[in-house]
Write an enzyme that holds these catalytic residues in place. Sequence first.
Site: not given
Ligand code: DAK
Length: 259
Positions: A66, A133, A110, A113
């Site tokens: 997400a 998360e 997400g 998921e």
């Molecule tokens: N959200 C927003 N931006 C994201 C992102 C994300 N989840 N993942 C990556 N980006 C963006 C980065 O900020 C970066 O943007 P700029 O800085 O270039 O503007 C760009 O994508 C490229 O990312 P990186 O520079 O970080 O790329 P790397 O190859 O170095 O790293 C990575 C890739 C996937 C390892 C890293 O980006 C990362 O760790 N991303 C976050 C992954 C994460 O934590 N995902 C979980 C998010 S929480 C619900 C439904 C869904 C959810 C909750 C509730 N309900 C129905 C109630 C879900 C929650 C989640 O998913």
Amino acid sequence: MSYEFITVRTEGDKVGIITLNRPKQLNALSPQLMVELGQALKAFDADPAIGCLIITGNEKAFAAGADIGAMATYGFADVYRDDYITRDWETIRSIRKPVIAAVSGFALGGGCELAMMCDFIIAADNARFGQPEIKLGIIPGAGGTQRLPRAVGKSKAMDMALTGRMMDVREAETAGLVSRVVPLDKLMDEALGAALTICGFGQLAVMAAKECVNRAFEGTLADGVMFERRLFHALFATSDQKEGMDAFVNKRQAAFKNQ
Ligand code: DAK
């Protein structure tokens, strides 16, 4: 319909393909993207010509979760009162035709998921899955704590949810999270091949099979077997059952009419 964060196309007028399209953000699933995804899923589901759907991303990411930026400033009152993005995330569960996730690159949070909400996952050899998360001070919120253990067992699901580590595609295949692994450049061919195979069968039987397998995750074994029995019997009221069996007996190709 025109979309900003997804693209849609059909293959052979039978397969509906939805591509998540926020490449600069690794297809982070923003609320607007999820609205569009829900609309596209419903439109394909309602189209009688479409027999199977595919959701995919790009080489680098299926979806990295997400959109963290969109969530970052919300408080409890906001997410609880507004039932944070729940409606749009649940749409996929109401789709009655098969939905295949064709996953390459990151499928995190997400994104993982969403892939698990699809009916099965075909993965490229560069796919990586995770529920990170915990690193953000939250837990999976779209069914990850429930679907992941059902797919890979408690121990591995706990490991993923508690450490936030990623699983590579071999581990995901061995654990049962993905059904097939193929080289990256063959991913869409493989997913399309599976989708077209499904489209070649009678749609009523396909929908019944999907409904029955999903039932396995909802209740007791006895209830699930009884549900399966009822739909199995019901399919004998369809002309597709007559056609399928007659085609086998007479050594010819079946021509299903979805009736
Ligand atoms: N959200 C927003 N931006 C994201 C992102 C994300 N989840 N993942 C990556 N980006 C963006 C980065 O900020 C970066 O943007 P700029 O800085 O270039 O503007 C760009 O994508 C490229 O990312 P990186 O520079 O970080 O790329 P790397 O190859 O170095 O790293 C990575 C890739 C996937 C390892 C890293 O980006 C990362 O760790 N991303 C976050 C992954 C994460 O934590 N995902 C979980 C998010 S929480 C619900 C439904 C869904 C959810 C909750 C509730 N309900 C129905 C109630 C879900 C929650 C989640 O998913």
